[in-house]
Design an enzyme around this catalytic site. Structure first.
Site, PDB file in Angstrom:
ATOM      1  CB  CYS A 112      19.310   0.818  17.020  1.00  0.00           C
ATOM      2  SG  CYS A 112      20.931   1.567  17.186  1.00  0.00           S
ATOM      3  CG  HIS A 250      18.804  -2.695  19.415  1.00  0.00           C
ATOM      4  ND1 HIS A 250      19.807  -3.032  18.527  1.00  0.00           N
ATOM      5  CD2 HIS A 250      19.147  -1.490  19.945  1.00  0.00           C
ATOM      6  CE1 HIS A 250      20.707  -2.067  18.519  1.00  0.00           C
ATOM      7  NE2 HIS A 250      20.342  -1.125  19.369  1.00  0.00           N
ATOM      8  CG  ASN A 280      23.916  -0.827  19.593  1.00  0.00           C
ATOM      9  OD1 ASN A 280      23.501  -1.156  18.490  1.00  0.00           O
ATOM     10  ND2 ASN A 280      23.341   0.118  20.322  1.00  0.00           N
TER      11      ASN A 280
HETATM   12  N1  COA Z   1      34.848   3.638  31.309  1.00  0.00           N
HETATM   13  C1  COA Z   1      34.931   4.090  32.573  1.00  0.00           C
HETATM   14  N2  COA Z   1      34.149   5.065  33.062  1.00  0.00           N
HETATM   15  C2  COA Z   1      33.240   5.604  32.240  1.00  0.00           C
HETATM   16  C3  COA Z   1      33.103   5.171  30.904  1.00  0.00           C
HETATM   17  C4  COA Z   1      33.954   4.157  30.446  1.00  0.00           C
HETATM   18  N3  COA Z   1      33.905   3.662  29.180  1.00  0.00           N
HETATM   19  N4  COA Z   1      32.106   5.867  30.331  1.00  0.00           N
HETATM   20  C5  COA Z   1      31.615   6.720  31.249  1.00  0.00           C
HETATM   21  N5  COA Z   1      32.313   6.541  32.424  1.00  0.00           N
HETATM   22  C6  COA Z   1      32.122   7.240  33.681  1.00  0.00           C
HETATM   23  C7  COA Z   1      31.397   8.547  33.530  1.00  0.00           C
HETATM   24  O1  COA Z   1      32.318   9.568  33.205  1.00  0.00           O
HETATM   25  C8  COA Z   1      30.795   8.739  34.893  1.00  0.00           C
HETATM   26  O2  COA Z   1      31.780   9.233  35.774  1.00  0.00           O
HETATM   27  P1  COA Z   1      31.404  10.350  36.873  1.00  0.00           P
HETATM   28  O3  COA Z   1      30.366   9.670  37.732  1.00  0.00           O
HETATM   29  O4  COA Z   1      32.697  10.594  37.512  1.00  0.00           O
HETATM   30  O5  COA Z   1      30.855  11.487  36.076  1.00  0.00           O
HETATM   31  C9  COA Z   1      30.469   7.309  35.347  1.00  0.00           C
HETATM   32  O6  COA Z   1      31.255   6.441  34.504  1.00  0.00           O
HETATM   33  C10 COA Z   1      29.016   6.960  35.215  1.00  0.00           C
HETATM   34  O7  COA Z   1      28.590   7.388  33.957  1.00  0.00           O
HETATM   35  P2  COA Z   1      27.123   7.146  33.484  1.00  0.00           P
HETATM   36  O8  COA Z   1      26.951   7.703  32.100  1.00  0.00           O
HETATM   37  O9  COA Z   1      26.156   7.579  34.536  1.00  0.00           O
HETATM   38  O10 COA Z   1      27.086   5.558  33.425  1.00  0.00           O
HETATM   39  P3  COA Z   1      25.877   4.634  33.203  1.00  0.00           P
HETATM   40  O11 COA Z   1      25.721   3.702  34.327  1.00  0.00           O
HETATM   41  O12 COA Z   1      24.654   5.365  32.732  1.00  0.00           O
HETATM   42  O13 COA Z   1      26.386   3.759  31.956  1.00  0.00           O
HETATM   43  C11 COA Z   1      26.101   3.643  29.594  1.00  0.00           C
HETATM   44  C12 COA Z   1      26.716   4.411  30.748  1.00  0.00           C
HETATM   45  C13 COA Z   1      26.414   4.377  28.314  1.00  0.00           C
HETATM   46  C14 COA Z   1      26.719   2.258  29.541  1.00  0.00           C
HETATM   47  C15 COA Z   1      24.568   3.503  29.818  1.00  0.00           C
HETATM   48  O14 COA Z   1      24.020   4.764  30.172  1.00  0.00           O
HETATM   49  C16 COA Z   1      23.851   3.008  28.599  1.00  0.00           C
HETATM   50  O15 COA Z   1      24.056   1.896  28.149  1.00  0.00           O
HETATM   51  N6  COA Z   1      22.911   3.791  28.050  1.00  0.00           N
HETATM   52  C17 COA Z   1      22.194   3.403  26.833  1.00  0.00           C
HETATM   53  C18 COA Z   1      23.023   3.765  25.635  1.00  0.00           C
HETATM   54  C19 COA Z   1      22.601   3.031  24.396  1.00  0.00           C
HETATM   55  O16 COA Z   1      22.126   1.915  24.423  1.00  0.00           O
HETATM   56  N7  COA Z   1      22.808   3.671  23.239  1.00  0.00           N
HETATM   57  C20 COA Z   1      22.516   3.110  21.968  1.00  0.00           C
HETATM   58  C21 COA Z   1      21.070   3.183  21.690  1.00  0.00           C
HETATM   59  S1  COA Z   1      20.598   2.335  20.252  1.00  0.00           S
END
Ligand code: COA
Length: 340
Positions: A112, A250, A280
């Site tokens: 990205c 981004h 994204n």
């Molecule tokens: N819907 C519902 N629940 C979901 C889910 C979804 N789509 N995806 C994950 N969960 C759950 C997980 O299983 C977890 O459950 P648990 O606590 O029972 O294990 C809970 O939600 C929290 O998960 P977590 O990964 O800690 O959430 P988060 O607050 O970190 O948010 C992202 C997840 C992916 C949105 C966030 O981490 C993020 O945006 N990270 C950056 C990723 C990114 O930008 N990538 C591209 C880079 S260019």
């Protein structure tokens, strides 16, 4: 020599996948996705749409806006993580379709961060006398490489393409600095396999040929690196956050963008955000955001822009740009005189 962007074009596929659609496919909710990411919908490529076909559409949009823009293009760089093929390059495929067969062309793989890396590359080619007018493209069909069973990652991504002409601009405009980096120690947080059956730090049974991601790790990395690289780019350019008219990040996650914005003390109204409608789109996200801001008359001639990006690698890229020409610098105008 001052080098900047003089023309832009973009494309997003027709099909829109909303969070409500995702609710029917996965165990997720609109509320979860919006509150964690800010994303409401994303565009998804048709079966017969690929990075090259979408890149062609973005270039056609650029030509519609700037009819002479492709005259004299002597290099094509396409930043993509979802190329049609390893070779021929997506850049060469696009060149062949838009009347630029024979022009030097290659793909840049930097996830990205790729669009900002590609602008830096184009800037370097021009400053070194290797090229005079570079067609920079970011094009992605991430929908074809994400794991649609993984609700933690697939909800984030969308498809799109952006194209820009990078060339000489009048003094006082153009790119003032870049801050680029990559560190494979973070590779296991965001990866996709290609030829080798190994990626250091990733267990073999996690190496399906799809995007793998540790969201929490990427989140922490992104917040840190957007602030650090953005500050480095500002310092190199002799600027302070208060000089920034538009932060163009981004478009990954609104919470990541907010954290970067707060670190700089840049007010919300000076940040371009359109991820709620695109998700994204990787290398296409900055041109898609920039184009919208230019079209809306928000980004104007002489405005100070700061690009900040991050992605797989893990990589990062920031750049300061004094915007030339507001809502459409015609390449036949002052820029052409400068480059003549
Ligand atoms: N819907 C519902 N629940 C979901 C889910 C979804 N789509 N995806 C994950 N969960 C759950 C997980 O299983 C977890 O459950 P648990 O606590 O029972 O294990 C809970 O939600 C929290 O998960 P977590 O990964 O800690 O959430 P988060 O607050 O970190 O948010 C992202 C997840 C992916 C949105 C966030 O981490 C993020 O945006 N990270 C950056 C990723 C990114 O930008 N990538 C591209 C880079 S260019």
């Amino acid at each position: 020599m001052a080098v900047g962007i003089t023309a832009l074009g973009t494309y997003a596929p027709q099909r829109v996948l909303t969070n409500q659609d995702l609710e029917k496919m996965l165990e997720t909710t609109d509320e979860w996705i919006v509150s964690r990411t800010g994303i409401r919908e994303r565009h998804i490529a048709a079966e017969n749409e690929f990075a090259s076909t979408m890149g062609v559409r973005a270039v056609q949009d650029l030509v519609r806006r700037h009819p002479d823009a492709l005259a004299g293009v002597d290099f094509i760089v396409c930043a993509t993580s979802s190329p049609d093929a390893l070779f021929p390059s997506t850049a060469a495929l696009i060149g062949g379709e838009v009347g630029l067969a024979g022009v030097a062309a290659y793909d840049l793989s930097c996830a990205c961060s790729g669009f900002v890396y590609a602008c830096a590359t184009a800037h370097g080619f021009i400053a070194a006398g290797i090229a005079r007018r570079v067609l920079v493209i970011g094009a992605e069909t991430l929908s074809k490489i994400v794991d649609w069973q993984d609700r933690g990652s697939c909800i984030l991504f969308g498809d799109g393409a952006g194209a820009a002409i990078v060339e000489a601009v009048p003094e006082g405009y153009g790119f003032q600095s870049f801050a680029l980096g990559a560190d494979s120690a973070g590779g296991p947080s965001l990866y996709m396999r290609a030829v080798a059956d190994r990626i250091p730090g990733v267990e073999k049974d996690l190496m399906a040929p799809k995007v793998g991601m540790n969201g929490r790790e990427v989140f922490k990395f992104a917040v840190r690196v957007l602030g650090d690289s953005g500050q480095q780019a500002l310092t190199k350019a002799g600027l302070a956050p208060a000089d920034v008219d538009w932060l163009i990040p981004h478009q990954a996650n609104v919470r990541i963008i907010d954290a970067a914005r707060e670190r700089f003390g840049i007010p919300e109204e000076k940040v371009v955000v359109n991820l709620e409608r695109y998700g994204n789109t990787s290398t296409a996200s900055i041109p898609l955001a920039l184009q919208e801001a230019v079209d809306a008359g928000r980004v104007k001639d002489g405005d100070q822009l700061l690009f900040v990006a991050f992605g797989g690698g893990l990589s990062w890229a920031a750049g300061c740009l004094k915007w030339y020409g507001g809502a459409g610098a015609m390449v036949t105008g002052a820029a052409a005189e400068v480059s003549a």
